[in-house]
Scaffold this motif. Structure first.
Motif, PDB file in Angstrom:
ATOM      1  N   ALA A 159      -2.444  -5.832  -3.921  1.00 53.43           N
ATOM      2  CA  ALA A 159      -2.003  -4.325  -4.038  1.00 53.43           C
ATOM      3  C   ALA A 159      -3.119  -3.275  -3.481  1.00 53.43           C
ATOM      4  N   VAL A 210      -4.719  -0.389  -3.414  1.00 54.89           N
ATOM      5  CA  VAL A 210      -4.257   0.968  -4.506  1.00 54.89           C
ATOM      6  C   VAL A 210      -5.572   2.152  -5.140  1.00 54.89           C
ATOM      7  N   PHE A 238       4.291   2.660  -7.096  1.00 59.52           N
ATOM      8  CA  PHE A 238       3.444   2.980  -8.977  1.00 59.52           C
ATOM      9  C   PHE A 238       4.250   2.666  -9.507  1.00 59.52           C
ATOM     10  N   TYR A 282      -5.827   3.294   2.342  1.00 62.39           N
ATOM     11  CA  TYR A 282      -5.179   2.565   1.399  1.00 62.39           C
ATOM     12  C   TYR A 282      -4.264   1.311   2.707  1.00 62.39           C
ATOM     13  N   PRO A 307       4.645   6.253  -2.282  1.00 63.60           N
ATOM     14  CA  PRO A 307       3.934   5.297  -3.219  1.00 63.60           C
ATOM     15  C   PRO A 307       4.675   6.197  -4.235  1.00 63.60           C
ATOM     16  N   ALA A 340       1.090  -1.529  -0.051  1.00 63.77           N
ATOM     17  CA  ALA A 340       0.009   0.212  -0.337  1.00 63.77           C
ATOM     18  C   ALA A 340       0.649   1.144   0.143  1.00 63.77           C
ATOM     19  N   PRO A 341       0.342   2.453  -0.750  1.00 67.62           N
ATOM     20  CA  PRO A 341       1.274   3.101  -0.690  1.00 67.62           C
ATOM     21  C   PRO A 341       1.398   4.426   1.313  1.00 67.62           C
TER      22      PRO A 341
END
Length: 566
Positions: free
Chosen positions: A451, A453, A430, A401, A426, A394-395
């Protein structure tokens, strides 16, 4: 010795000036009593609106998944130029502050011509021109971790005429949703050769702007962004002198609304804040309204991961999750709880949304057993004596999230599946871990299996479908490179055919979704949860504040706001 008369006259004048100077050495008495060590400065009365927000942290590039936030949406709408903007019904409308016109001018090849205003320029006086279109196209088609790049990847060439003020965009195939492109243009003349380029673009601030406001202060540590009316804007000036975005806890924001220090708030409220706002409304005139963002929280089960390559394992793991509980933990009883996402592509607040989630029950234990996994003595699921261990990414520092990722881990643990939560910056998540064309998403000896997201559904739904679930494609502009894959690392030839037909208009979107969503549910690639939703609070002093066009956010209309103290 006799002195000339002129000399005597000059000596007399000098003596008079010295006498006058000596008389004026003593300063006039102060207008207000003096305080030792304090300089009194008259306070200028500014016409401003203060907006309370949850966060103002860095990363403001609206084209990256890593930077999606309420503040990013707000700043891009006020500071960056766009070819089209959204009407109140969500349809695209030509932005005449930037363009004279835009139309399809060729069928073979499919060509769209944009004519820019001669007076449209960046805040450093550089003209907004074709190079800005080229820069955004080149970055969006090739950079990992960007928002819905499928439309840009259909472009094969961009040509410039009339000093860059006429832009011809050539597509490899027809693209009916071309009006969604070239929103939030970036200043190519400052970014294309800058160290770090795209990866550091708008990380801390905006190198140049082109809108009704300009950045006066962007202070992340203090949590304050001050936007002032831009004196370089070539169109109707903003009514306000400035707009201030101020970070605070939700309880502090409530206090600021109560005292009138904030006139507007835009927060992701939980049930406690919603209740407290209702109490505040009993003594303070205010209005509240839900504002859905373009983000749907989803849990991705990555087929590119060796642990989840088998669809039976993906389906079983998805079935082990308590979706209602994940939605409750993520939405926190706020307005997002009412926007449950039961579709894989279209967000709940968007016209055309239709629930497609299957209702059939799944026997997770039976599927895991069929896939060759065992659970000795009711312990941990594994294969060949080794436990199944999943990495949930997760970010880092981005809610909801990270919280949901931890809840996913807890639920899987209770079901006998070991996992760890990886919260990483993040841009790294990504731009690297979920962007490998091969889809492995490896970090050392670890691979991202699951994930948590966002799916950004604010653009054309056919483009969202192609960007989220389409296969990596070769470059239409003639290079030998292959574009980065989707965050799930998913590619299915049966799905890809439908995706391409929807993207290029050969198949109606409604027909495409009717065919492709059942296939995607069967592949167990994504579990959508809910649409992230902010709560807009407005005091009477702030006039003209509304929710804005869908996904544009309330601050998209800040140029027309007014402050009226009563």
């Amino acid at each position: 010795m006799t002195r000339p008369r002129g000399f005597l006259r000059r000596a007399g004048l000098l003596a008079a000036l010295l006498a006058l100077s000596a008389c004026s050495i003593t300063p006039p008495p102060p207008l207000v009593p003096a305080t030792p060590g304090v300089t009194v400065v008259p306070k200028e009365k500014l016409n401003e609106v203060v907006v309370g927000v949850d966060e103002v942290k860095g990363g403001y590039n609206p084209h990256t998944l890593a930077a999606q936030s309420t503040v990013t949406t707000a700043l891009s709408s006020l500071l960056l130029p766009s070819a089209f903007r959204s009407n109140p019904d969500g349809s695209p409308s030509l932005d005449r502050t930037l363009l004279v016109g835009a139309e399809v001018t060729g069928a073979a090849p499919y060509t769209v011509t944009y004519t820019l205003r001669r007076d449209a320029s960046w805040s450093d006086a550089a003209p907004i021109a074709a190079e800005d279109f080229v820069y955004l196209w080149q970055r969006m088609r090739s950079e990992p971790g960007v928002v819905n790049p499928a439309g840009y990847r259909l472009i094969s060439d961009i040509r410039s005429r009339e000093g860059g003020k006429v832009v011809e965009v050539v597509f490899a195939e027809p693209y009916p949703a071309w009006r969604d492109l070239f929103r939030d243009l970036l200043p190519a003349h400052l970014l294309k050769d800058a160290p770090g380029g795209w990866s550091s673009a708008l990380t801390e601030s905006f190198p140049a702007t082109a809108g009704p406001f300009a950045v006066r202060t962007l202070d992340q540590p203090r949590g304050e962004i001050i936007l002032e009316r831009s004196d370089r804007y070539w169109e109707q000036p903003a009514a306000l002198d400035r707009v201030i975005l101020r970070r605070a806890s939700q309880s502090a924001t409530l206090d600021a609304l109560r005292s009138g220090d904030d006139q507007v708030a835009l927060v992701r409220a939980d049930s406690i804040t919603t209740t407290n706002l209702a109490k505040l409304a009993e003594t303070t005139p205010l209005t509240t309204e839900a504002v859905p963002r373009g983000e749907v929280v989803q849990v991705l089960f990555r087929p590119a991961s060796p642990n989840l390559a088998d669809v039976k394992v993906r389906t079983a793991v998805r079935a082990l999750l308590n979706r209602d509980e994940l939605i409750g933990v993520g939405a926190r009883g706020g307005p997002g709880a009412a926007l449950r996402a039961d579709s894989l592509v279209v967000p709940p607040s968007r016209p055309g949304y239709r629930a497609t989630v299957p209702q059939d029950g799944v026997d997770a234990a039976a599927l895991l057993t069929e896939a060759g996994l065992t659970r000795p003595d009711g312990g941990k699921w594994g294969r060949d004596g080794r436990p199944l261990q999943l990495v949930i990414a997760a970010p880092g520092g981005v809610e909801p999230y990270a919280t949901i990722a931890n809840q996913v881990q807890r639920q899987l643990s209770l079901s006998g599946i070991e996992s760890e939560v990886l919260t990483t910056p993040p841009d790294e998540l990504f731009g690297e871990l979920l962007a490998d064309p091969g889809g492995t998403g490896g970090q050392g000896d670890r691979t991202v299996d699951i994930a948590v997201v966002p799916l950004v559904g604010s653009g054309d739904s056919g483009t969202v479908l192609a960007s989220a679930f389409g296969c990596p494609e070769p470059d239409n502009a003639g290079s030998s490179t292959t574009f980065p894959g989707n965050p799930a690392g998913f590619c299915d030839p049966a799905v890809q055919k439908i995706v391409e037909e929807a993207l290029t208009g050969r198949l109606l979107l409604s027909d495409a979704l009717a065919q492709v969503e059942p296939l995607l549910w069967q592949q167990a690639v994504s579990l959508p949860l809910f649409q992230v939703t902010d709560l807009l609070v407005v005091l009477p002093q702030a006039q003209g504040v509304a929710t804005g066009a869908p996904f544009a956010g309330p601050l998209s209309g800040a140029a027309a706001w007014r402050r009226e103290d009563r």
